[in-house]
Design a protein around this motif. Sequence first.
Motif, short mmCIF file in Angstrom:
data_model
loop_
_atom_site.label_atom_id
_atom_site.label_comp_id
_atom_site.label_asym_id
_atom_site.label_seq_id
_atom_site.Cartn_x
_atom_site.Cartn_y
_atom_site.Cartn_z
N ALA A 1 -12.70 45.78 31.86
CA ALA A 1 -12.61 46.69 30.71
C ALA A 1 -13.77 46.46 29.74
CB ALA A 1 -11.28 46.52 30.00
N THR A 2 -14.18 45.21 29.59
CA THR A 2 -15.30 44.90 28.70
C THR A 2 -16.60 45.49 29.24
OG1 THR A 2 -14.20 42.88 27.96
CG2 THR A 2 -16.56 43.04 27.56
N VAL A 3 -16.81 45.37 30.54
CA VAL A 3 -18.01 45.96 31.16
C VAL A 3 -17.98 47.48 30.98
CG1 VAL A 3 -19.18 46.42 33.36
CG2 VAL A 3 -18.39 44.10 32.82
N ARG A 4 -16.85 48.11 31.24
CA ARG A 4 -16.75 49.56 31.06
C ARG A 4 -17.03 49.96 29.62
NH1 ARG A 4 -12.63 48.64 34.68
NH2 ARG A 4 -11.02 48.62 33.09
N SER A 5 -16.51 49.19 28.67
CA SER A 5 -16.74 49.48 27.25
C SER A 5 -18.22 49.35 26.90
CB SER A 5 -15.90 48.51 26.40
OG SER A 5 -16.16 48.70 25.04
N LEU A 6 -18.87 48.32 27.39
CA LEU A 6 -20.30 48.16 27.13
C LEU A 6 -21.10 49.32 27.73
CD1 LEU A 6 -20.74 44.32 27.70
CD2 LEU A 6 -20.89 45.55 25.52
N LEU A 7 -20.75 49.70 28.94
CA LEU A 7 -21.45 50.82 29.58
C LEU A 7 -21.24 52.12 28.82
CD1 LEU A 7 -20.75 50.03 33.33
CD2 LEU A 7 -22.94 49.83 32.12
N ALA A 8 -20.04 52.35 28.34
CA ALA A 8 -19.75 53.56 27.58
C ALA A 8 -20.53 53.56 26.27
CB ALA A 8 -18.25 53.68 27.31
N GLY A 9 -20.62 52.41 25.61
CA GLY A 9 -21.37 52.30 24.37
C GLY A 9 -22.85 52.52 24.59
N GLU A 10 -23.38 52.00 25.69
CA GLU A 10 -24.80 52.17 25.99
C GLU A 10 -25.12 53.62 26.31
OE1 GLU A 10 -25.32 47.69 27.85
OE2 GLU A 10 -25.74 49.41 29.12
N ALA B 1 -16.84 36.44 24.84
CA ALA B 1 -15.92 35.57 25.57
C ALA B 1 -14.62 36.31 25.80
CB ALA B 1 -15.69 34.28 24.80
N VAL B 2 -14.29 36.54 27.06
CA VAL B 2 -13.08 37.30 27.39
C VAL B 2 -12.32 36.63 28.53
CG1 VAL B 2 -14.07 39.49 26.59
CG2 VAL B 2 -14.25 38.86 28.98
N ALA B 3 -11.04 36.91 28.60
CA ALA B 3 -10.22 36.42 29.71
C ALA B 3 -10.59 37.21 30.96
CB ALA B 3 -8.74 36.61 29.39
N PRO B 4 -10.40 36.62 32.14
CA PRO B 4 -10.77 37.31 33.37
C PRO B 4 -10.19 38.72 33.50
CG PRO B 4 -10.30 35.02 33.86
CD PRO B 4 -9.93 35.25 32.41
N ARG B 5 -8.96 38.91 33.06
CA ARG B 5 -8.33 40.23 33.17
C ARG B 5 -9.03 41.29 32.32
NH1 ARG B 5 -1.88 38.98 33.23
NH2 ARG B 5 -1.90 38.00 35.28
N GLN B 6 -9.77 40.88 31.31
CA GLN B 6 -10.43 41.83 30.43
C GLN B 6 -11.91 42.06 30.79
OE1 GLN B 6 -8.18 39.48 28.71
NE2 GLN B 6 -6.78 41.17 29.05
N GLU C 1 -32.12 46.60 30.66
CA GLU C 1 -30.71 46.60 30.31
C GLU C 1 -29.90 46.06 31.48
OE1 GLU C 1 -29.69 50.56 29.26
OE2 GLU C 1 -30.91 50.53 27.46
N ALA C 2 -29.04 45.13 31.18
CA ALA C 2 -28.18 44.55 32.22
C ALA C 2 -26.95 43.97 31.55
CB ALA C 2 -28.93 43.47 32.98
N ILE C 3 -25.94 43.76 32.34
CA ILE C 3 -24.76 43.04 31.88
C ILE C 3 -24.55 41.90 32.87
CG2 ILE C 3 -22.27 43.14 31.49
CD1 ILE C 3 -22.64 46.18 30.96
N VAL C 4 -24.55 40.68 32.36
CA VAL C 4 -24.32 39.52 33.22
C VAL C 4 -22.99 38.89 32.84
CG1 VAL C 4 -26.77 39.08 33.61
CG2 VAL C 4 -25.62 37.92 31.75
N VAL C 5 -22.32 38.34 33.85
CA VAL C 5 -21.01 37.73 33.66
C VAL C 5 -21.07 36.31 34.21
CG1 VAL C 5 -18.55 37.86 34.20
CG2 VAL C 5 -19.87 39.98 33.89
N VAL C 6 -20.65 35.35 33.40
CA VAL C 6 -20.61 33.95 33.83
C VAL C 6 -19.16 33.50 33.81
CG1 VAL C 6 -21.41 31.61 33.37
CG2 VAL C 6 -22.92 33.55 32.89
#
Length: 109
Positions: free
Chosen positions: A97-106, A89-94, A35-40
């Motif tokens: 929050a997107t990472v936190r949401s994914l972690l909370a869901g996992e 696909a998200v804007a830099p400001r999000q 499990e990982a979250i990668v950001v490009v």
Amino acid sequence: VTRMDGLAYDDAPPVKGHKPSATILFESLAACRAEAIVVVLSGMGDDGAAAIPALMRRGARCIVQRRDTCSVPSMPDAAMLAAGGRALAVAPRQIGATVRSLLAGESRG
């Protein structure tokens, strides 16, 4: 990335002209983490994209910078393509929050 959740220096030659290389980073992550979250983020080329399918097969999630917010969108575009359109696909400001949401869901299972 090592199996012991660490980082190791590798003095291998550049990959497609990149050193450090997101491809090498992502490949090492795919080899040792289910499990990982990668950001490009915005960038030129396709560094990292080749390893994204292997990461996603292992359960990783991929976030890319939204195209309309990029100075140079080719890296996020290549990552989205490699992810079969399944990257978020998200804007830099999000991104945070997107990472936190994914972690909370996992963590909920």
